[in-house]
Design a protein around this motif. Structure first.
Motif: not given
Length: 715
Positions: A137-149
């Protein structure tokens, strides 16, 4: 090790402890804090360390995933494996011939040298698991698209898997839970030398057939036996005559005590998939659009197969496993439709989502959760007809070997053609192996009829733009695909192994692309995979909103479910032996077990579903049950518990409070078929083979006492 222990403690502290005793499929690492006290109150006599230990042998070391789709257990110190008959069905059919039909007649290896190695069969042992939620989760952020996530998750997961596989010794898998709000990694070890030891005849192992499937009372000896082999040092190894029987870390002792109402029952296994967190719109879509198409497509394929299977023992053997799989899900999906409709599950979920929506639109929650429910409902409204279409299309791909096969094989041939001579020599053996597997046991008259029936149904009922090539053919042939399939089968290179191998000697890409079956298959698969820009956007928003829905439901405590959905990872469920209301079809004194006498009452000579071996009938007449009879004098066959299981739990051990094997799970009851979506404590039951019936069949019926002798029997 301190790091592992600390992460375990932190993980269990995050999980609420107010749960219903018999609902839920739990991680083993949560036992101590979450379930152990409840389980002790119900009759468990083991410590949590005896169930799940990283450093010492424990019950988890005797539980294996069987060939990727079922569960099995180790029941001797010589690597003996017990699972369901329907789980071993593929392997049993593979090693059978019309002359030596082990599927029909049963098989019992007289010694280890006589055990039979199927081509592809493996068991997977669970080593350990750990929580990596914070790291990923530390590598993720709310602005990412699902593909980027997803890309970020895959990249970090690959690192975690590499860090823990010990240079390839282990298989490591990072899996998402709670719709991607948590992540755990699982470490496994695979063993590929697995051999058939014994199986009852199909008239015992599949007694009742499709008629009794998902029904109670049940009278089925649904079991088969295998053995795991290792190299001389106990390591996984490819098949070799020099391999030795496994010396497992733990094997399950077997109890002859039997079961009584309200006895504690614990099941460990690999449940495949539940959808307890599914939104109301998803349930509605399944009930009204997806599942009806699945049911109709399955029945269409089954009917076409059965015509040919009834005419030939060889064809029946070759298609036995495929037919059984299609039939199983056909009845399952119809049961789901009936149960979800009867109990108005979608309406119940919609009410819960309305309550969530009120909470979500409070000032302090609105920015994050305010649009969640509306976005989810928008997605389902836009994809209902596509769901219907996709299930009719999937029936073509699933039930006909010429649905997906020509495209997949053709792409492999295209790749081969494009290589230089050196690379071709390297690729050719793999391609030839794939060709051999594709055409092994293929029967063209059956395949012709299945393909015609499925294409006619798909074109007529899809209710959504069908694959372009299918639409073109339908227009040219008035919606009847008979002539097209006959012409395609006459001209295509894909109708036999010999034709494909001949084509490989002088391959031509243009000829390949003109092949009618290749064009059909490619069009079907392209359509199946296609997503418009609009659908990609809808799907992206839906995935984000579904994850937020689950997160919000947990945060708001508006959902009583506090365990993650099943996803083929090792889980534990616990409950009790528990009856259903009295049923005049069952001769048992209490409706939580069935008897051999009840089995005989269902007997229909020469019937495909209800025939029985004469020897079994004779043993019942003589009451020659040996040490396996119940103390009341009857021979037990099946029994009920209220454990929470699903597909993938087939073959799972049912254990008493001492960790002794009392049965193996093989089915659920159709009244609770909505159980994958919503747990009903009044109706939910697991149908199990009584271990005493298993031993009785091995010993008294088959005379294979040498197999019994290697088990640890507790009287």
């Amino acid at each position: 090790m301190k790091k592992i222990i600390l992460s375990l403690i932190m993980a269990v502290m995050l999980v609420p402890t107010s749960v219903k005793a018999d609902e839920g499929m739990w991680f083993l690492m949560f036992i101590e804090r979450l379930n152990h006290r409840d389980m002790q109150k119900m009759g468990l006599q083991l410590t949590s360390e005896e169930i799940y230990s990283i450093n010492n042998s424990s019950i988890k070391d005797a539980i294996v995933q069987f060939n990727g789709g079922c569960t099995a257990e180790i029941i001797s110190n010589q690597g003996l494996v017990l699972t369901n008959h329907h789980c071993g069905y593929d392997a049993i059919a593979e090693v059978s011939t019309p002359e030596a039909n082990y599927l029909r007649d049963g098989f019992w290896a007289k010694d280890k040298k006589a055990e039979i190695k199927p081509n592809s069969l493996y068991v997977r042992f669970f080593v350990r698991m750990d929580d990596v939620s914070k790291r990923i989760l530390g590598k993720l952020n709310a602005s990412m698209t699902e593909a980027e996530r997803n890309k970020a998750i895959q990249q970090e997961s690959a690192l975690i898997e590499k860090e823990n596989n010990e240079s390839g010794k282990y298989t490591v898998s990072v899996r998402p839970f709670f719709q991607g709000n948590e992540f755990y990694y699982f470490v496994y070890q695979d063993f590929k030398d697995v051999r058939l030891v014994g199986t009852p005849p199909e008239s015992v192992g599949k007694f009742g057939g499709d008629t009794d499937n998902w029904e109670w009372p049940r009278h089925t000896g649904d079991f088969s036996m295998f053995r795991v082999y290792t190299d001389k040092d106990g390591n996984p190894a490819e098949y070799s005559e020099n391999n030795i029987p496994m010396k497992p870390k733990h094997h399950l002792p077997i109890s002859l005590k039997g079961v009584q109402e309200n006895d504690f029952a614990m099941i460990l296994g690999y449940p495949g998939r539940t959808n307890r967190w599914m939104p109301a719109g998803g349930i509605e879509q399944n009930v009204k659009f997806a599942y009806p198409a699945w049911v109709e497509g399955s029945k269409t394929g089954m009917d076409a197969m059965k015509v040919h299977m009834d005419k030939s023992d060889q064809v029946r053997l070759d298609y036995a496993s495929k037919y059984a799989s299609v039939a199983n899900y056909w009845k399952n999906r119809q049961g789901m439709i009936d149960a979800l409709t009867k109990f108005k599950t979608a309406a119940t979920k919609a009410k819960a989502e309305a309550d969530f929506n009120k909470w979500a639109n409070k000032a302090e929650n609105k920015a994050k959760y305010g649009n969640v429910v509306a976005t989810i409902n928008k997605f389902y409204a836009a994809t209902n007809e596509k769901a219907r279409h996709d299930n009719y299309l999937t029936s073509v791909l699933r039930n006909s070997n010429f649905g997906a096969g020509p495209s997949s094989l053709g792409q492999g041939i295209e790749y081969y053609i494009a290589q230089n001579d050196a690379k071709k020599a390297e690729v050719l053996p793999q391609l030839q192996e794939g060709i051999n597997e594709t055409y092994n046991g293929l029967y063209l008259p059956l395949e012709r009829d299945v393909l015609i029936a499925e294409l006619n149904l798909y074109n007529k009922k899809a209710g959504y733009p069908v694959a372009p090539y299918v639409a073109e053919l339908a227009k040219a042939n008035g919606g009847d695909f008979t002539k097209f399939v006959d012409d395609a089968f006459a001209s295509s290179i894909f109708t036999s192994k010999e034709k494909v191998l001949a084509f490989l000697k002088n391959p031509n890409v243009d000829q390949l692309k003109e092949d009618k079956l290749y064009q059909l298959s490619s069009s079907l698969l392209t359509t199946y995979r296609a997503k418009s820009e609009e659908l990609v956007k809808l799907d992206n928003d839906y995935q984000t909103s579904f994850r937020l829905l689950v997160e919000g439901l947990r945060e708001s405590k508006l959902n009583k479910i506090q365990y993650p959905d099943a996803n083929s990872t090792l889980r534990l469920s616990y409950g009790k032996v528990r009856s259903l209301p009295a049923d005049k079809r069952n001769d048992a004194k209490i409706n939580n077990y069935t008897t051999l006498q009840g089995t005989i009452k269902k007997y229909k000579p020469n019937d495909q579903e209800f025939d029985l071996p004469k020897r079994l009938i004779e043993l019942n007449e003589k009451k020659d049950f040996g040490q396996y009879a119940d103390k009341a004098g009857y021979m037990p066959v099946n029994f009920l518990t209220d454990n929470d299981i699903t597909g993938g739990n087939s073959g799972s051990p049912v254990l008493n409070g001492k960790g002794e094997l009392i049965g193996l799970a093989f089915d659920g009851n159709i009244e609770a078929m909505a159980g994958d979506v919503i747990f009903d404590p009044k109706l939910q039951r697991t149908i199990n083979v009584d271990i005493r019936y298993v031993l009785f069949i091995i010993d008294k019926y088959a005379g294979a006492k040498h197999i019994i002798d290697e088990m640890t029997i507790v009287k």
